[in-house]
Design a protein around this motif. Sequence first.
Motif, PDB file in Angstrom:
ATOM      1  N   ILE A   1       0.832  -1.210   0.000  1.00  0.00           N
ATOM      2  CA  ILE A   1       0.000   0.000   0.000  1.00  0.00           C
ATOM      3  C   ILE A   1       0.866   1.261   0.000  1.00  0.00           C
ATOM      4  O   ILE A   1       0.442   2.312  -0.479  1.00  0.00           O
ATOM      5  CB  ILE A   1      -0.968  -0.018   1.207  1.00  0.00           C
ATOM      6  CG1 ILE A   1      -2.080   1.025   1.026  1.00  0.00           C
ATOM      7  CG2 ILE A   1      -0.232   0.171   2.523  1.00  0.00           C
ATOM      8  CD1 ILE A   1      -3.182   0.940   2.066  1.00  0.00           C
ATOM      9  N   LEU A   2       2.115   1.146   0.475  1.00  0.00           N
ATOM     10  CA  LEU A   2       3.030   2.290   0.505  1.00  0.00           C
ATOM     11  C   LEU A   2       3.996   2.336  -0.677  1.00  0.00           C
ATOM     12  O   LEU A   2       4.766   3.296  -0.796  1.00  0.00           O
ATOM     13  CB  LEU A   2       3.857   2.274   1.797  1.00  0.00           C
ATOM     14  CG  LEU A   2       3.147   2.607   3.100  1.00  0.00           C
ATOM     15  CD1 LEU A   2       4.125   2.503   4.269  1.00  0.00           C
ATOM     16  CD2 LEU A   2       2.525   3.992   3.067  1.00  0.00           C
ATOM     17  N   PHE A   3       3.968   1.296  -1.536  1.00  0.00           N
ATOM     18  CA  PHE A   3       4.962   1.237  -2.600  1.00  0.00           C
ATOM     19  C   PHE A   3       4.373   1.058  -3.993  1.00  0.00           C
ATOM     20  O   PHE A   3       4.975   1.513  -4.958  1.00  0.00           O
ATOM     21  CB  PHE A   3       5.952   0.091  -2.323  1.00  0.00           C
ATOM     22  CG  PHE A   3       6.855   0.330  -1.154  1.00  0.00           C
ATOM     23  CD1 PHE A   3       7.948   1.183  -1.257  1.00  0.00           C
ATOM     24  CD2 PHE A   3       6.618  -0.278   0.071  1.00  0.00           C
ATOM     25  CE1 PHE A   3       8.789   1.417  -0.179  1.00  0.00           C
ATOM     26  CE2 PHE A   3       7.449  -0.060   1.157  1.00  0.00           C
ATOM     27  CZ  PHE A   3       8.538   0.796   1.039  1.00  0.00           C
ATOM     28  N   ASP A   4       3.260   0.361  -4.116  1.00  0.00           N
ATOM     29  CA  ASP A   4       2.666   0.160  -5.420  1.00  0.00           C
ATOM     30  C   ASP A   4       2.251   1.502  -6.015  1.00  0.00           C
ATOM     31  O   ASP A   4       1.608   2.315  -5.349  1.00  0.00           O
ATOM     32  CB  ASP A   4       1.461  -0.763  -5.304  1.00  0.00           C
ATOM     33  CG  ASP A   4       0.792  -1.010  -6.632  1.00  0.00           C
ATOM     34  OD1 ASP A   4      -0.129  -0.243  -6.967  1.00  0.00           O
ATOM     35  OD2 ASP A   4       1.185  -1.950  -7.340  1.00  0.00           O
ATOM     36  N   GLU A   5       2.608   1.748  -7.260  1.00  0.00           N
ATOM     37  CA  GLU A   5       2.395   3.060  -7.879  1.00  0.00           C
ATOM     38  C   GLU A   5       0.938   3.508  -7.793  1.00  0.00           C
ATOM     39  O   GLU A   5       0.641   4.661  -7.478  1.00  0.00           O
ATOM     40  CB  GLU A   5       2.850   3.013  -9.342  1.00  0.00           C
ATOM     41  CG  GLU A   5       2.703   4.322 -10.085  1.00  0.00           C
ATOM     42  CD  GLU A   5       3.640   5.406  -9.597  1.00  0.00           C
ATOM     43  OE1 GLU A   5       3.249   6.593  -9.625  1.00  0.00           O
ATOM     44  OE2 GLU A   5       4.764   5.061  -9.178  1.00  0.00           O
ATOM     45  N   ARG A   6       0.019   2.596  -8.076  1.00  0.00           N
ATOM     46  CA  ARG A   6      -1.407   2.954  -8.047  1.00  0.00           C
ATOM     47  C   ARG A   6      -1.852   3.285  -6.620  1.00  0.00           C
ATOM     48  O   ARG A   6      -2.580   4.261  -6.399  1.00  0.00           O
ATOM     49  CB  ARG A   6      -2.232   1.791  -8.595  1.00  0.00           C
ATOM     50  CG  ARG A   6      -3.722   1.985  -8.549  1.00  0.00           C
ATOM     51  CD  ARG A   6      -4.425   0.708  -8.981  1.00  0.00           C
ATOM     52  NE  ARG A   6      -3.858  -0.453  -8.327  1.00  0.00           N
ATOM     53  CZ  ARG A   6      -4.155  -0.804  -7.067  1.00  0.00           C
ATOM     54  NH1 ARG A   6      -4.994  -0.085  -6.363  1.00  0.00           N
ATOM     55  NH2 ARG A   6      -3.603  -1.871  -6.528  1.00  0.00           N
ATOM     56  N   CYS A   7      -1.397   2.487  -5.651  1.00  0.00           N
ATOM     57  CA  CYS A   7      -1.770   2.743  -4.256  1.00  0.00           C
ATOM     58  C   CYS A   7      -1.160   4.039  -3.751  1.00  0.00           C
ATOM     59  O   CYS A   7      -1.809   4.811  -3.038  1.00  0.00           O
ATOM     60  CB  CYS A   7      -1.333   1.577  -3.369  1.00  0.00           C
ATOM     61  SG  CYS A   7      -2.044  -0.013  -3.830  1.00  0.00           S
ATOM     62  N   VAL A   8       0.088   4.282  -4.125  1.00  0.00           N
ATOM     63  CA  VAL A   8       0.768   5.512  -3.715  1.00  0.00           C
ATOM     64  C   VAL A   8       0.030   6.730  -4.254  1.00  0.00           C
ATOM     65  O   VAL A   8      -0.136   7.738  -3.543  1.00  0.00           O
ATOM     66  CB  VAL A   8       2.233   5.488  -4.192  1.00  0.00           C
ATOM     67  CG1 VAL A   8       2.871   6.873  -4.073  1.00  0.00           C
ATOM     68  CG2 VAL A   8       3.034   4.470  -3.387  1.00  0.00           C
ATOM     69  N   ALA A   9      -0.431   6.653  -5.483  1.00  0.00           N
ATOM     70  CA  ALA A   9      -1.193   7.770  -6.055  1.00  0.00           C
ATOM     71  C   ALA A   9      -2.472   8.012  -5.253  1.00  0.00           C
ATOM     72  O   ALA A   9      -2.861   9.167  -4.992  1.00  0.00           O
ATOM     73  CB  ALA A   9      -1.530   7.479  -7.515  1.00  0.00           C
ATOM     74  N   THR A  10      -3.130   6.931  -4.826  1.00  0.00           N
ATOM     75  CA  THR A  10      -4.330   7.076  -4.009  1.00  0.00           C
ATOM     76  C   THR A  10      -4.001   7.722  -2.676  1.00  0.00           C
ATOM     77  O   THR A  10      -4.695   8.649  -2.233  1.00  0.00           O
ATOM     78  CB  THR A  10      -4.989   5.699  -3.783  1.00  0.00           C
ATOM     79  OG1 THR A  10      -5.391   5.157  -5.040  1.00  0.00           O
ATOM     80  CG2 THR A  10      -6.191   5.816  -2.868  1.00  0.00           C
ATOM     81  N   LEU A  11      -2.942   7.252  -2.023  1.00  0.00           N
ATOM     82  CA  LEU A  11      -2.559   7.818  -0.734  1.00  0.00           C
ATOM     83  C   LEU A  11      -2.206   9.297  -0.855  1.00  0.00           C
ATOM     84  O   LEU A  11      -2.650  10.125  -0.048  1.00  0.00           O
ATOM     85  CB  LEU A  11      -1.371   7.049  -0.150  1.00  0.00           C
ATOM     86  CG  LEU A  11      -1.691   5.911   0.828  1.00  0.00           C
ATOM     87  CD1 LEU A  11      -2.623   4.880   0.198  1.00  0.00           C
ATOM     88  CD2 LEU A  11      -0.418   5.250   1.327  1.00  0.00           C
ATOM     89  N   ALA A  12      -1.411   9.651  -1.868  1.00  0.00           N
ATOM     90  CA  ALA A  12      -1.033  11.051  -2.042  1.00  0.00           C
ATOM     91  C   ALA A  12      -2.249  11.927  -2.252  1.00  0.00           C
ATOM     92  O   ALA A  12      -2.328  13.046  -1.720  1.00  0.00           O
ATOM     93  CB  ALA A  12      -0.053  11.186  -3.201  1.00  0.00           C
ATOM     94  N   GLU A  13      -3.221  11.423  -3.005  1.00  0.00           N
ATOM     95  CA  GLU A  13      -4.427  12.215  -3.253  1.00  0.00           C
ATOM     96  C   GLU A  13      -5.251  12.368  -1.976  1.00  0.00           C
ATOM     97  O   GLU A  13      -5.739  13.465  -1.675  1.00  0.00           O
ATOM     98  CB  GLU A  13      -5.262  11.548  -4.350  1.00  0.00           C
ATOM     99  CG  GLU A  13      -6.337  12.427  -4.954  1.00  0.00           C
ATOM    100  CD  GLU A  13      -7.595  12.493  -4.095  1.00  0.00           C
ATOM    101  OE1 GLU A  13      -8.292  13.531  -4.131  1.00  0.00           O
ATOM    102  OE2 GLU A  13      -7.880  11.508  -3.381  1.00  0.00           O
ATOM    103  N   ARG A  14      -5.421  11.293  -1.224  1.00  0.00           N
ATOM    104  CA  ARG A  14      -6.215  11.365   0.003  1.00  0.00           C
ATOM    105  C   ARG A  14      -5.547  12.247   1.057  1.00  0.00           C
ATOM    106  O   ARG A  14      -6.231  12.959   1.799  1.00  0.00           O
ATOM    107  CB  ARG A  14      -6.454   9.971   0.571  1.00  0.00           C
ATOM    108  CG  ARG A  14      -7.153   8.990  -0.357  1.00  0.00           C
ATOM    109  CD  ARG A  14      -8.551   9.442  -0.736  1.00  0.00           C
ATOM    110  NE  ARG A  14      -9.224   8.390  -1.488  1.00  0.00           N
ATOM    111  CZ  ARG A  14      -9.208   8.270  -2.805  1.00  0.00           C
ATOM    112  NH1 ARG A  14      -8.530   9.149  -3.548  1.00  0.00           N
ATOM    113  NH2 ARG A  14      -9.840   7.279  -3.412  1.00  0.00           N
TER     114      ARG A  14
END
Length: 282
Positions: A265-278
């Motif tokens: 959740i902290l490294f996958d590109e798609r998950c990272v994009a979600t975290l940065a947006e949230r």
Amino acid sequence: MRIEDVDGLRIATFGAGPRMIVAVHGITASLMAWAAVGRRMPDGWSLVAMDLRGRGHSAGLPGPYGLDRHAEDVLRVAEHVGAGPDAVLTGHSMGGYVAALAGARRKFARVVLIDGGLPLPLPPGMDPDEAMTASLGPALARLRQTFPSEEAYLDFFRAHPAFAGFWSAEVEEYVRYDLTGPPGALRSRAVPEAVAADGRWVLLGAARLGEALQAVEAPLHLLRAPRGLLNQDVGMLPDALTVPWLARLPGLKDEVVPDCNHYTILFDERCVATLAERLTSG
């Protein structure tokens, strides 16, 4: 990435914007757990991560350990970097529990818990030491293990169920950052005694953590991974644990980030994009 030390705590700042995110890592991790998210900060934002005492380049800081001590350190770092009431506080795994404690002590714009932060009750009939062995035994064994080379340490993590089939330059950077010791006897920087003390605190501090969550005045957002620490199908915070807390904390926003485990959740590109947006929205 800008590096500095604050009273012996190593901190790193990603980005240069005036809006700040203060980020707290997990029980055996380091500030580099946040590098992928930090490097994707939008204009106007910066992310400040720290090595908690007993980890990374803060490993030399003495105890006592425990989540209260970490919360004090987090608030000291927030003050040092000028993170005001418009700052966002976030934590991953054990860092989520630390964020809950720190967020109950002062005002933040939002508190974002990433696959952590909700109290984990002891299984019925199991004492804390048994629970510690069940949950942290493999991690503590790794911290006491030595490796003949950097490549051997990388191979150990490449074979970890959470990273098998998923590897990236940022995962490798995270793993290399954790390595210390003389040639032929390399080991993790994390101090086993700190990890054990913090793990025991989490297991025994469920009531305290619940009180802290209820005392947080800022909006609370929980981001969960659907798969667990070993990439198993049940995540660290399954619905059975989360749903009762949604009833107790009506302001808590719950979101499952699809197709990730506790680490990716902290490294996958798609998950990272979600975290940065949230983290930067709202």
